[in-house]
Scaffold this active site. Structure first.
Site, PDB file in Angstrom:
ATOM      1  N   CYS A 134       0.840  -1.208   0.000  1.00 53.72           N
ATOM      2  CA  CYS A 134       0.000   0.000   0.000  1.00 53.72           C
ATOM      3  C   CYS A 134       0.869   1.250   0.000  1.00 53.72           C
ATOM      4  O   CYS A 134       1.393   1.648   1.044  1.00 53.72           O
ATOM      5  CB  CYS A 134      -0.921  -0.018   1.223  1.00 53.72           C
ATOM      6  N   CYS A 137      -0.400   4.121   2.166  1.00 54.17           N
ATOM      7  CA  CYS A 137      -0.256   3.889   3.618  1.00 54.17           C
ATOM      8  C   CYS A 137       1.190   4.111   4.049  1.00 54.17           C
ATOM      9  O   CYS A 137       1.455   4.717   5.082  1.00 54.17           O
ATOM     10  CB  CYS A 137      -0.622   2.464   4.019  1.00 54.17           C
ATOM     11  N   ASP A 138       2.138   3.573   3.279  1.00 55.50           N
ATOM     12  CA  ASP A 138       3.531   3.494   3.741  1.00 55.50           C
ATOM     13  C   ASP A 138       4.493   4.401   2.982  1.00 55.50           C
ATOM     14  O   ASP A 138       5.663   4.509   3.361  1.00 55.50           O
ATOM     15  CB  ASP A 138       4.035   2.037   3.599  1.00 55.50           C
TER      16      ASP A 138
END
Ligand code: NAP
Length: 303
Positions: A134, A137-138
C-alpha cells in the site's frame, strides 16, 4: 448456541456488503454485518476516487464513513470479528467467528479480495520491513529514498505517481513491455523525471536481512539486475478472499464465487456481492450494484 437468528448475515463491510446492509434494512430485515478489519474495504487506501457518481474526488475514507453511518442509522448491527467457518443447515446458516457463533436465515458473501503476492522468497517475512502492498499507507516512510514498484496495472501506476512525489527515485518493474494501466496514466508516469521503467523482468530475490536493501530482477535470458532500494511496493493485483467458503459454494479456478448477475450462489440462501464474484467489471459502482441485488434476492428468498 446463538440466541438470535438474523434474517440476513453479511460477511464483509466493503462497499458491496454495506450496500447490501442498507437494502436489507430498508426491507425491514434483521441484519448483521461481520467484518474482520475495518469498514470500507479496498477503497480506504484510495485518496481520491474519480469515478463515484456525484462525488468526484471524494476520499475512500470519507465515502466509507458516509456509507457506514447510513448502515448504522438504518439499524444494521455490525460486529468486528473474523469468520472462521460457515455451515449450511438448510433453513439456517451457522457462522463461526473468532468471537462466537452467529446464525442467519440467509447469507451474503461480500468479502472482496486480498493483495496478490509477487511469489518471491521471504516476501511475507519482509512485509513491514520494506515490503509493502500500500503506497498511500507506507509511502511517507520513503521520503528522499529509493523504492521499486512491481506491477503494470492502474494500481502500480497510481502508486508510481504518488511515490514519485515522495521518494528520490522510483523504479517501475513489470514483466512485459506493455501495460494494463490506462494509457493516459502511463504517460503521466513517463513524464516523471525520477521514475525509471525496468521492463520484461521478474522479481526473484529480496535483498537485506532485517530490512529491505534491494530487489533482484531477472530477464528472460537469465541476466540479473540488482535494484538498490529501501522499499518494495507490490502492486500485482488481487485475489478473492473466498477460501473459507470453498466447501459451501462453487468457486471458479481462480477462487471467485460462481454467480451470475442475480448474485445467487450454488447454495440456496447464500448470495454473493462485489469483487469476489465472477464478473467482468470490478468497480465501486458494480460492487454497490451487487450489494443491492444480493440483498433483494435474499429478501425474496426469505419470503
Ligand atoms: P491488475 O490490473 O490485475 O494488474 C496487475 C499487474 O501485475 C499486471 O500488470 C500483471 O502483469 C502484474 N502481475 C500479476 N501477477 C504478477 C506476478 N506474480 N509477478 C509480477 N507481476 C505480476 O491489478 P491492479 O493494478 O491492482 O488493478 C485491479 C483493478 O482495479 C483493475 O481493474 C484496475 O483498473 C482497477 N483500478 C482502478 C483504479 C482507478 O481507476 N482509480 C486504481 C487502481 C486500480 P500482466 O499485465 O503481465 O498480467
Amino acid at each position: 448456541m446463538a440466541e438470535k437468528v438474523y434474517d440476513v448475515i453479511i460477511v464483509g463491510a466493503g462497499i458491496a456488503g454495506m450496500t447490501a446492509a442498507i437494502y436489507a434494512r430498508r426491507a425491514n430485515k434483521s441484519t448483521l454485518v461481520l467484518e474482520s478489519k475495518t469498514y470500507g474495504g479496498q477503497i480506504i487506501n484510495t485518496f481520491n476516487i474519480a469515478n463515484w457518481p456525484g462525488e468526484p474526488g471524494i476520499s475512500g475514507v470519507d465515502l466509507s464513513q458516509n456509507i457506514y453511518k447510513q448502515v448504522e442509522d438504518l439499524g444494521a448491527e455490525v460486529e468486528f470479528s473474523e469468520v472462521i467457518t460457515v455451515k449450511d443447515n438448510g433453513e439456517t446458516k451457522e457462522i463461526e467467528t473468532d468471537d462466537g457463533m452467529y446464525v442467519g436465515r440467509s447469507l451474503i458473501i461480500a468479502v472482496g479480495s486480498v493483495d496478490r503476492e509477487m511469489g518471491v522468497p521471504r516476501e511475507q517475512e519482509m512485509t513491514g520491513r520494506g515490503v509493502s502492498y500500500c503506497a498511500t499507507c507506507d509511502g511517507a516512510f520513503y521520503k528522499d529514498k529509493d523504492v521499486v514498484i512491481v506491477g503494470g496495472g492502474n494500481t502500480a501506476f497510481y502508486d508510481a505517481l504518488y511515490l514519485a512525489d515522495v521518494a528520490k527515485k522510483v523504479y517501475l518493474v513489470h514483466r512485459r513491455d506493455s501495460f494494463r494501466a490506462d494509457a493516459a496514466l502511463v504517460e503521466k508516469v513517463r513524464a516523471k523525471k525520477n521514475v525509471e521503467f525496468v521492463l520484461e523482468v521478474r522479481p526473484v530475490e529480496i535483498l537485506g536481512e532485517k530490512k529491505v536493501e534491494g530487489l533482484v530482477v531477472e530477464k528472460k535470458d537469465g541476466k540479473k539486475q540488482n535494484l538498490v532500494v529501501d522499499g518494495v511496493f507490490v502492486a500485482v493485483g488481487r485475489v478473492p478472499a473466498t477460501k473459507i467458503f470453498s466447501d459451501l459454494i462453487d468457486l471458479d479456478n481462480k477462487g471467485y464465487v460462481v454467480a451470475g448477475e442475480d448474485c445467487r450462489t450454488s447454495c440456496a440462501g447464500v448470495f454473493v456481492a462485489g469483487d469476489c464474484r465472477t464478473k467482468d467489471v470490478r468497480q465501486l459502482v458494480t460492487a454497490a450494484s451487487d450489494g443491492a441485488i444480493a440483498a433483494n434476492e435474499a429478501v425474496r428468498y426469505l419470503g
